[in-house]
Design an enzyme around this catalytic site. Structure first.
Site, PDB file in Angstrom:
ATOM      1  N   CYS A   7       6.096   3.841   0.123  1.00 37.55           N
ATOM      2  CA  CYS A   7       5.734   2.650  -0.642  1.00 37.55           C
ATOM      3  C   CYS A   7       6.221   2.867  -2.078  1.00 37.55           C
ATOM      4  O   CYS A   7       7.028   3.760  -2.330  1.00 37.55           O
ATOM      5  CB  CYS A   7       4.238   2.363  -0.560  1.00 37.55           C
ATOM      6  SG  CYS A   7       3.146   3.567  -1.352  1.00 37.55           S
ATOM      7  N   ASN A  10       3.158   5.758  -3.815  1.00 36.10           N
ATOM      8  CA  ASN A  10       2.633   6.808  -2.939  1.00 36.10           C
ATOM      9  C   ASN A  10       1.194   7.179  -3.271  1.00 36.10           C
ATOM     10  O   ASN A  10       0.797   8.325  -3.190  1.00 36.10           O
ATOM     11  CB  ASN A  10       3.546   8.041  -2.964  1.00 36.10           C
ATOM     12  CG  ASN A  10       3.272   9.054  -1.859  1.00 36.10           C
ATOM     13  OD1 ASN A  10       3.425  10.247  -2.066  1.00 36.10           O
ATOM     14  ND2 ASN A  10       2.873   8.616  -0.689  1.00 36.10           N
ATOM     15  N   CYS A  12      -1.385   4.460  -2.402  1.00 35.10           N
ATOM     16  CA  CYS A  12      -2.215   3.549  -1.604  1.00 35.10           C
ATOM     17  C   CYS A  12      -1.701   3.439  -0.171  1.00 35.10           C
ATOM     18  O   CYS A  12      -2.241   4.062   0.735  1.00 35.10           O
ATOM     19  CB  CYS A  12      -2.263   2.152  -2.238  1.00 35.10           C
ATOM     20  SG  CYS A  12      -3.199   2.041  -3.775  1.00 35.10           S
ATOM     21  N   ARG A  13      -0.661   2.638   0.019  1.00 38.48           N
ATOM     22  CA  ARG A  13      -0.227   2.301   1.380  1.00 38.48           C
ATOM     23  C   ARG A  13       0.381   3.471   2.137  1.00 38.48           C
ATOM     24  O   ARG A  13      -0.007   3.733   3.281  1.00 38.48           O
ATOM     25  CB  ARG A  13       0.777   1.142   1.335  1.00 38.48           C
ATOM     26  CG  ARG A  13       0.159  -0.134   0.815  1.00 38.48           C
ATOM     27  CD  ARG A  13       1.196  -1.186   0.564  1.00 38.48           C
ATOM     28  NE  ARG A  13       2.064  -0.780  -0.551  1.00 38.48           N
ATOM     29  CZ  ARG A  13       3.191  -1.383  -0.882  1.00 38.48           C
ATOM     30  NH1 ARG A  13       3.617  -2.416  -0.171  1.00 38.48           N
ATOM     31  NH2 ARG A  13       3.902  -0.977  -1.909  1.00 38.48           N
ATOM     32  N   SER A  14       1.353   4.154   1.552  1.00 36.27           N
ATOM     33  CA  SER A  14       2.025   5.202   2.336  1.00 36.27           C
ATOM     34  C   SER A  14       1.129   6.401   2.617  1.00 36.27           C
ATOM     35  O   SER A  14       1.165   6.928   3.733  1.00 36.27           O
ATOM     36  CB  SER A  14       3.360   5.615   1.704  1.00 36.27           C
ATOM     37  OG  SER A  14       3.219   6.070   0.391  1.00 36.27           O
ATOM     38  N   ASP A 117       0.701  -4.695  -1.313  1.00 40.71           N
ATOM     39  CA  ASP A 117       0.228  -3.575  -2.123  1.00 40.71           C
ATOM     40  C   ASP A 117      -1.195  -3.841  -2.620  1.00 40.71           C
ATOM     41  O   ASP A 117      -1.409  -4.703  -3.474  1.00 40.71           O
ATOM     42  CB  ASP A 117       1.162  -3.358  -3.304  1.00 40.71           C
ATOM     43  CG  ASP A 117       0.913  -2.048  -4.015  1.00 40.71           C
ATOM     44  OD1 ASP A 117      -0.175  -1.444  -3.833  1.00 40.71           O
ATOM     45  OD2 ASP A 117       1.804  -1.609  -4.763  1.00 40.71           O
TER      46      ASP A 117
END
Length: 147
Positions: A7, A10, A12-14, A117
């Site tokens: 993301c 690096n 939150c999402r990934s 995001d």
């Protein structure tokens, strides 16, 4: 299979995708990175840690790092969380490299193209919902690939 989730930052999402994949895809080597180095060395964002923990998904021991060109040599599959990240990773791809680069949303049935995001939207649960569905779809795809 070696899988990298990517993301922007690096945090939150990934890392959440990495944590879910580590739980749901045993036997696969999973990691995460960001296209920016803004948060390098930092743990995931506390609200994402809390949202994941509420689902029994531990995010301990994860620290942000910046994606590098060598990731295309180290991983078999690279999954971007959104189109912007996909484009940034394509720009980072070494000439002639053929590593499979896709969006996590490619493994979600329906009209989802990105995992939004939550750092900006504040919808950590919504992002986790999409990540969990994406990882489940990835799991089915990996089973088909294994034959």
């Amino acid at each position: 299979m070696r899988i990298l989730f990517v993301c922007l930052g690096n945090i939150c999402r990934s890392p959440a995708a990495e944590a879910v994949a580590r739980m749901r895809l045993p036997g696969h080597d999973c990691d995460s990175a960001g296209t920016s180095g803004w948060h390098e060395g930092e743990p995931p964002y506390p609200p994402m840690i809390r949202a994941a923990a509420a689902r029994g998904i531990p995010m301990t021991g994860l620290y942000a790092r910046k994606a590098i060109a060598d990731d295309f040599n180290r991983f078999d599959l690279i999954l971007a969380m959104d189109g912007r990240t996909l484009d940034a990773m394509e720009d980072l791809r070494p000439s002639g490299n053929r590593t499979d680069l896709r969006r996590l949303a490619d493994f979600i049935d329906g009209e989802v193209s990105d995992v939004p995001d939550p750092y900006y939207s504040r919808d950590f649960d919504g992002a986790l919902d999409l990540i969990e569905v994406g990882i489940a779809g990835l799991d089915r795809w990996l089973e088909r690939q294994a034959g």
